[in-house]
Design a protein around this motif. Structure first.
Motif, mmCIF file in Angstrom:
data_model
loop_
_atom_site.group_PDB
_atom_site.id
_atom_site.type_symbol
_atom_site.label_atom_id
_atom_site.label_comp_id
_atom_site.label_asym_id
_atom_site.label_seq_id
_atom_site.Cartn_x
_atom_site.Cartn_y
_atom_site.Cartn_z
ATOM 1 N N LEU B 88 -2.879 -12.358 -4.445
ATOM 2 C CA LEU B 88 -1.568 -12.467 -3.791
ATOM 3 C C LEU B 88 -1.445 -13.786 -3.036
ATOM 4 O O LEU B 88 -0.397 -14.443 -3.066
ATOM 5 C CB LEU B 88 -1.348 -11.285 -2.837
ATOM 6 C CG LEU B 88 0.003 -11.291 -2.108
ATOM 7 C CD1 LEU B 88 1.186 -11.234 -3.088
ATOM 8 C CD2 LEU B 88 0.095 -10.141 -1.099
ATOM 9 N N GLU B 89 -2.556 -14.157 -2.397
ATOM 10 C CA GLU B 89 -2.547 -15.424 -1.643
ATOM 11 C C GLU B 89 -2.198 -16.598 -2.571
ATOM 12 O O GLU B 89 -1.328 -17.421 -2.283
ATOM 13 C CB GLU B 89 -3.950 -15.614 -1.020
ATOM 14 C CG GLU B 89 -4.092 -16.798 -0.116
ATOM 15 C CD GLU B 89 -5.581 -16.992 0.244
ATOM 16 O OE1 GLU B 89 -6.065 -18.131 0.137
ATOM 17 O OE2 GLU B 89 -6.253 -15.976 0.596
ATOM 18 N N PHE B 90 -2.902 -16.646 -3.721
ATOM 19 C CA PHE B 90 -2.626 -17.710 -4.704
ATOM 20 C C PHE B 90 -1.200 -17.607 -5.240
ATOM 21 O O PHE B 90 -0.523 -18.610 -5.433
ATOM 22 C CB PHE B 90 -3.624 -17.618 -5.868
ATOM 23 C CG PHE B 90 -5.030 -18.027 -5.501
ATOM 24 C CD1 PHE B 90 -5.271 -19.069 -4.608
ATOM 25 C CD2 PHE B 90 -6.121 -17.372 -6.057
ATOM 26 C CE1 PHE B 90 -6.575 -19.450 -4.283
ATOM 27 C CE2 PHE B 90 -7.415 -17.739 -5.743
ATOM 28 C CZ PHE B 90 -7.647 -18.780 -4.853
ATOM 29 N N ALA B 91 -0.776 -16.377 -5.496
ATOM 30 C CA ALA B 91 0.549 -16.164 -6.094
ATOM 31 C C ALA B 91 1.656 -16.616 -5.144
ATOM 32 O O ALA B 91 2.635 -17.247 -5.560
ATOM 33 C CB ALA B 91 0.725 -14.692 -6.469
ATOM 34 N N LEU B 92 1.490 -16.313 -3.855
ATOM 35 C CA LEU B 92 2.493 -16.737 -2.870
ATOM 36 C C LEU B 92 2.517 -18.259 -2.779
ATOM 37 O O LEU B 92 3.585 -18.881 -2.724
ATOM 38 C CB LEU B 92 2.192 -16.109 -1.508
ATOM 39 C CG LEU B 92 2.408 -14.589 -1.426
ATOM 40 C CD1 LEU B 92 1.886 -14.043 -0.084
ATOM 41 C CD2 LEU B 92 3.873 -14.218 -1.625
ATOM 42 N N VAL B 128 -1.764 -4.795 -0.901
ATOM 43 C CA VAL B 128 -1.084 -5.897 -1.612
ATOM 44 C C VAL B 128 0.432 -5.687 -1.579
ATOM 45 O O VAL B 128 1.202 -6.616 -1.308
ATOM 46 C CB VAL B 128 -1.582 -5.986 -3.073
ATOM 47 C CG1 VAL B 128 -0.781 -7.036 -3.846
ATOM 48 C CG2 VAL B 128 -3.065 -6.308 -3.122
ATOM 49 N N ILE B 129 0.840 -4.454 -1.852
ATOM 50 C CA ILE B 129 2.281 -4.153 -1.896
ATOM 51 C C ILE B 129 2.916 -4.417 -0.526
ATOM 52 O O ILE B 129 3.946 -5.104 -0.414
ATOM 53 C CB ILE B 129 2.512 -2.679 -2.324
ATOM 54 C CG1 ILE B 129 2.029 -2.458 -3.769
ATOM 55 C CG2 ILE B 129 3.987 -2.286 -2.174
ATOM 56 C CD1 ILE B 129 1.800 -0.986 -4.146
ATOM 57 N N ARG B 130 2.280 -3.917 0.531
ATOM 58 C CA ARG B 130 2.849 -4.092 1.877
ATOM 59 C C ARG B 130 2.902 -5.562 2.278
ATOM 60 O O ARG B 130 3.893 -6.039 2.845
ATOM 61 C CB ARG B 130 2.054 -3.267 2.902
ATOM 62 C CG ARG B 130 2.344 -1.777 2.741
ATOM 63 C CD ARG B 130 1.561 -0.863 3.674
ATOM 64 N NE ARG B 130 1.617 0.499 3.146
ATOM 65 C CZ ARG B 130 2.655 1.329 3.309
ATOM 66 N NH1 ARG B 130 3.708 0.956 4.003
ATOM 67 N NH2 ARG B 130 2.639 2.542 2.771
ATOM 68 N N GLU B 131 1.847 -6.275 1.950
ATOM 69 C CA GLU B 131 1.807 -7.709 2.292
ATOM 70 C C GLU B 131 2.868 -8.496 1.510
ATOM 71 O O GLU B 131 3.540 -9.363 2.068
ATOM 72 C CB GLU B 131 0.404 -8.248 1.973
ATOM 73 C CG GLU B 131 0.153 -9.659 2.461
ATOM 74 C CD GLU B 131 -0.350 -9.727 3.912
ATOM 75 O OE1 GLU B 131 -0.614 -8.635 4.505
ATOM 76 O OE2 GLU B 131 -0.453 -10.845 4.443
ATOM 77 N N ALA B 132 2.997 -8.166 0.235
ATOM 78 C CA ALA B 132 3.998 -8.865 -0.586
ATOM 79 C C ALA B 132 5.405 -8.565 -0.075
ATOM 80 O O ALA B 132 6.261 -9.454 0.009
ATOM 81 C CB ALA B 132 3.868 -8.456 -2.051
ATOM 82 N N LYS B 133 5.653 -7.311 0.267
ATOM 83 C CA LYS B 133 6.970 -6.931 0.804
ATOM 84 C C LYS B 133 7.235 -7.670 2.123
ATOM 85 O O LYS B 133 8.352 -8.135 2.379
ATOM 86 C CB LYS B 133 7.055 -5.419 1.022
ATOM 87 C CG LYS B 133 7.040 -4.558 -0.245
ATOM 88 C CD LYS B 133 8.139 -4.883 -1.232
ATOM 89 C CE LYS B 133 9.535 -4.638 -0.676
ATOM 90 N NZ LYS B 133 10.566 -5.030 -1.670
ATOM 91 N N ALA B 135 6.128 -10.468 2.939
ATOM 92 C CA ALA B 135 6.425 -11.873 2.614
ATOM 93 C C ALA B 135 7.797 -12.011 1.954
ATOM 94 O O ALA B 135 8.173 -13.100 1.513
ATOM 95 C CB ALA B 135 5.333 -12.430 1.704
ATOM 96 N N GLY B 136 8.524 -10.900 1.860
ATOM 97 C CA GLY B 136 9.893 -10.961 1.327
ATOM 98 C C GLY B 136 9.978 -10.933 -0.193
ATOM 99 O O GLY B 136 10.993 -11.318 -0.769
#
Lengths: 301, 301
Positions: B88-92, B128-133, B135-136
């Motif tokens: 997720l870090e890389f993807a963001l 991952v889901i909560r962190e991605a959410k 991050a908007g």
């Protein structure tokens, strides 16, 4: 969803529709061995060759030898394509159980394919049909381009109905409706069947799909929801244009069986024997055939 | 027949699901050029890469460069596969609009694929889901093997429902239900949707078919009769096993578009641009892709 049929009857047309355009010559012995494999699969009808002028279809120029030498499995109907009285004479000599006559629903396609107008085709076929019936044979009428024509575009179901009426009047036992160029989508199947099934019982109608755009399995599903339970197919999906890499031919018997058996519909056919027959003809033609299920089977070997 | 949807939204997953198993390296420049072609086709969502460990998926080891260099078309959602917090870090950093998390409905497949039990997978994805959410970002949950598992056979729809419940509880926006091994037939699609659609509105459910046995188009027809109007697909039908001649991959975007547009269903996508994108990646991979419609288009050129 409407109820699906319990049993579906497939006609294997690979030895005729599948091979007729192949440029690679398959020896008479190989054709016979292959048709004998098909005969043992449980399929109840095989169109084993064509009695069209061999100058037009050199791939099937050994039609008579094939007919005389294949092993006849009891309970299997052996049919062949018959264009005219000359063809019928050879076909009867070769021991057909059933004759398939053919014409197009599209005026232009009929003229390009048969070199006659639709109206001029009827009397030719009428004579063949009556003579074949008199000889005690079954007769199927193929109607090509029932959905789309490469020259005329969409074909009106009423035009298809007129051709059907004429062929039934001449005495055909049933009609096979061809998506000759493999362009139909499920709504076209619905529209045609809405018209034809007002006039004919489902037992009289066979659907014959090509898979050129990958729609054939979906079209068969749609037709089954209308009660249709007879389809033509070719082992491996034979019948694509030999010069077009990756081009699909008729809908593959292998894929239709995967669908039907997966849906719990009986066919009487052993999938494994159809896969083996697919591998056999694929190796003789020396190219990968289009069937998804055959490719899966071949790779799992 | 039930009414078909007026509009269907396709997610192009070729750059991720299509390429991930290819042994032939596609250069970063070629990937970017290809994704830019896809962006201009009118497709509204593209899964452009995977942030799974590049040791596992070397074909997509340039995920970050691709994400940073593709041209962002306004109105197109750019998503990527994200396995864990590191991904997720890389993807963001690479500028995703949406993250796709994944797990299996089959316990054995989940363990073989993710090396965790299903129960141990939930908390990893939850984070991952909560962190991605936070991050908007939008989040899609992929559920694999929703029909059949290569190890366990048929998967009970109630088991799929349990996985769906957990992923929705963690906050995914929607779920993509995968016929991972391409074995489902239409009655299986009906059985699963009968269960899931009692719990979730159709907007939350995406279907993701592979075409291993040639059933994908028929399965899409069936799902549309249930109101489903979101599907995943790959240009050319990419995603087959690279060592298996003729093996089919994901359902081909080209073939799905042929079906949808033939049925009069809008997609906003230009078929010609998808065909061109198919020819482009086919030439880069140096092999004929499985799509029937692409083969037809290629041969007609």
């Amino acid at each position: 969803m409407k109820r699906l049929p319990n049993f579906v009857q497939l006609k294997e047309v690979g030895p005729r529709d599948g091979l007729q355009n192949e440029k690679k010559w398959i020896s008479t012995a190989d054709k016979i061995a292959w048709i004998n494999m098909l005969s043992e699969s449980g399929v109840k009808e095989i169109e084993f060759t064509s009695f069209v002028n061999p100058k037009m279809i050199p791939a099937l120029s050994d039609a008579r030898e094939v007919g005389k030498q294949i092993k006849r499995e009891p309970g299997v109907l052996y049919s062949a394509l018959v264009p005219n009285m000359k063809g019928l004479e050879f076909a009867l000599d070769a021991g057909i159980d059933a004759a398939s006559v053919f014409m197009s629903a599209s005026e232009t396609h009929n003229q390009k394919n048969i070199n006659k107008t639709i109206d001029a085709t009827y009397p030719v076929l009428d004579k063949v049909i009556r003579e074949a019936k008199q000889a005690g044979k079954l007769v199927t009428g193929y109607v090509s381009t029932v959905f789309d024509c490469p020259y005329e575009g969409k074909i009106n179901p009423d035009q298809v109905l007129r051709v059907c009426e004429n062929l039934f009047a001449s005495g055909v036992d049933d009609l096979s409706l061809g998506d000759t160029i493999g362009t139909a989508v499920p709504t076209q199947v619905e529209q045609l069947l809405e018209v034809l099934m007002k006039h004919y019982p489902k037992e009289k109608l066979i659907l014959h799909f090509h898979d050129t755009r990958g729609m054939a399995i979906a079209n068969i599903m749609t037709a089954m929801h209308y009660g249709i339970n007879r389809f033509d197919s070719t082992v491996g999906g034979l019948g694509g244009c030999p010069y077009a890499p990756g081009a699909a031919g008729n809908v593959a018997t292998n894929d239709v069986l995967y669908l039907l058996h997966g849906l719990g519909i009986e066919t009487g056919i052993e999938e494994k024997k159809i896969q083996d027959a697919g591998l056999f003809i694929q190796s003789k033609l020396g190219k990968i055939l289009p069937s998804r299920s055959l490719a899966y089977f071949a790779n799992a070997q």
